[in-house]
Design a protein around this motif. Sequence first.
Motif, short mmCIF file in Angstrom:
data_model
loop_
_atom_site.label_atom_id
_atom_site.label_comp_id
_atom_site.label_asym_id
_atom_site.label_seq_id
_atom_site.Cartn_x
_atom_site.Cartn_y
_atom_site.Cartn_z
N LEU A 193 39.47 -11.17 40.83
CA LEU A 193 39.29 -10.77 39.44
C LEU A 193 40.32 -9.75 38.97
CD1 LEU A 193 35.40 -10.48 39.38
CD2 LEU A 193 36.72 -11.95 37.86
N GLN A 194 40.79 -8.90 39.87
CA GLN A 194 41.73 -7.85 39.48
C GLN A 194 43.18 -8.27 39.66
OE1 GLN A 194 39.26 -5.76 37.75
NE2 GLN A 194 41.05 -4.52 38.20
N THR A 195 43.52 -8.78 40.84
CA THR A 195 44.92 -9.06 41.17
C THR A 195 45.36 -10.48 40.84
OG1 THR A 195 44.44 -9.81 43.43
CG2 THR A 195 44.71 -7.43 43.08
N LEU A 196 44.40 -11.39 40.65
CA LEU A 196 44.63 -12.81 40.43
C LEU A 196 45.22 -13.52 41.65
CD1 LEU A 196 45.97 -12.86 36.75
CD2 LEU A 196 43.61 -12.94 37.58
N GLU A 197 45.08 -12.92 42.81
CA GLU A 197 45.50 -13.61 44.03
C GLU A 197 44.65 -14.85 44.24
OE1 GLU A 197 45.74 -12.87 48.89
OE2 GLU A 197 44.96 -11.31 47.55
N THR A 198 45.28 -15.99 44.54
CA THR A 198 44.57 -17.24 44.75
C THR A 198 43.95 -17.26 46.14
OG1 THR A 198 46.12 -18.41 43.30
CG2 THR A 198 44.76 -19.76 44.76
N ARG A 199 42.64 -17.55 46.20
CA ARG A 199 41.92 -17.60 47.48
C ARG A 199 41.77 -19.03 48.00
NH1 ARG A 199 36.86 -13.74 45.57
NH2 ARG A 199 37.96 -11.73 45.55
N GLY A 200 41.93 -20.02 47.14
CA GLY A 200 41.76 -21.41 47.55
C GLY A 200 40.74 -22.11 46.68
N ARG A 220 49.97 -14.38 36.93
CA ARG A 220 50.29 -15.06 38.18
C ARG A 220 49.96 -16.55 38.10
NH1 ARG A 220 48.39 -11.62 43.44
NH2 ARG A 220 49.67 -13.23 44.40
N TYR A 221 50.79 -17.32 38.79
CA TYR A 221 50.49 -18.74 38.94
C TYR A 221 49.28 -18.92 39.84
CZ TYR A 221 54.83 -20.32 36.76
OH TYR A 221 55.83 -20.59 35.85
N VAL A 222 48.52 -19.98 39.59
CA VAL A 222 47.47 -20.38 40.50
C VAL A 222 48.15 -21.14 41.64
CG1 VAL A 222 45.28 -21.57 40.79
CG2 VAL A 222 45.89 -20.60 38.56
N GLU A 223 48.09 -20.59 42.84
CA GLU A 223 48.84 -21.17 43.95
C GLU A 223 48.02 -22.27 44.62
OE1 GLU A 223 50.72 -18.42 46.55
OE2 GLU A 223 51.51 -17.21 44.91
N THR A 224 47.94 -23.40 43.91
CA THR A 224 47.29 -24.58 44.46
C THR A 224 48.15 -25.15 45.58
OG1 THR A 224 48.40 -26.14 43.00
CG2 THR A 224 46.41 -25.07 42.14
#
Length: 477
Positions: A150-157, A84-88
Amino acid sequence: MKTGTQISAKKSWAKALARPAAEFPLTQLLVKSGKIPAGLRGTLYRNGPARLQRGGMNAGHWFDGDGAILAVHFTDAGAAAVYRYVETAGYQAEEKADKFLYPNYGMTAPGPVWLRWRKPVKNVANTSVLALPDRLLALWEAGLPHSLDLQTLETRGTDDLGSLESGSSYSAHCKRDPITGNIFNFGITHGASTKLNLYKSDPTGKIVQKATVALEGIPLLHDFVLAGKYLIFFVPPIRLKVFPTLAGISSFGDSLEWKPELGTQILIVDSETLSLVSRGETEPWFQWHFANGFVKEDGSVAVDFVRFADFQTNQRLKEVAAGETRTDAEGTLWRVHLNPQTGKVTAAEELLDQPCEFPTVPASEIGQDSRYIYLAMYRPDVDIVPERYGAIARFDTQSRHLTIADCGKNRYPIEPIYVPDISSEKGWIVTVIYDGNSDSSEVWIFDSDGLSREPVCQLELPGVIPLGFHGTWKSAV
């Protein structure tokens, strides 16, 4: 071949960067050959530039690409990967606009010159990763880290680690002390005076101590080394030409000036107090990456790193983004011996006279005398100017023996990472391969004591992972 020589030839590695990488969801990986070692349990995380084009325009430098994270989870059920991309904030804005909006390392902001100075630099979160107990940090040179699941790589901010101010920088090359679990890092503050900001975090990532050291001008600092009770910085003779950068006339990377007359400055810091122990100066060189450092029995310090004669490497890495390298600018593995109380070099030796990069040691041996250094290298008998690294290797610092794993024609590994076996004394070397023959990517696992043999396991990834920078391993126990 003389540094700076220009040669033209496009190679298979360029296909890996020729288009934006495609994300993929958590996917069980097929075993192409061999089998996953029973003691290999945990997660491999890798970061790197995955998008170098937008709206028909190309990024100016390899360092400008939007970061994307690969996670490969190894469990009793096999291996599964997610990408996944890091959603900056910058990534989201440019996705919406479908064009570049911000300046970066190798790019000026689009639009009229008189408006460029107002544009903030985009945090591309593309350089490295730090695995904490409850989150993954995507790291970049000049801004705050980004927190991911850590698991899904969802970006939190963005993540301030408890006390970083907005606009602070937290480098991509933090060091974790394997004895205490403390994490060290740095950032640079530019202004009327330049400051090197030092950070110490506890094992959770929370910053527990800070300090500053004055720097001359605005240099380029990419990495540092933990050597026993010291943090050591080599400040290369590079200075930023400020006006063209601030005015938006020239990018940051193009405004960096090689000034060998300044020499390389050496800063030695006490890791307990974060106070400056000594400041020395020696001959000019440049380095991106350190392998390791340690205190010897006589109290002196040894530092292993990949040394470049000058800053032509910046031009070569700029050419990577265009998919065609012409500049001959490679580094070799060196060891420098220092007196920590004076910061003076007492001896310097070239350990390995072959071009190499991305040096690593086992995480459990960081800051200590580690026998083996793992490297990315070129395949034997190739023209290195148009090529990228096609082999990984283990260098024995005691015997000076080099063991090479040749990955084969048109196959390109990235930084090798040592992974301890959770149930034995064995160790594994894990790398991600881009195969230009089939335009695909794979995970290869080698026995750390048998790099010259075939990999013990090859796993097929569901999509292409572009050539990237740095990664880490988080053990399951």
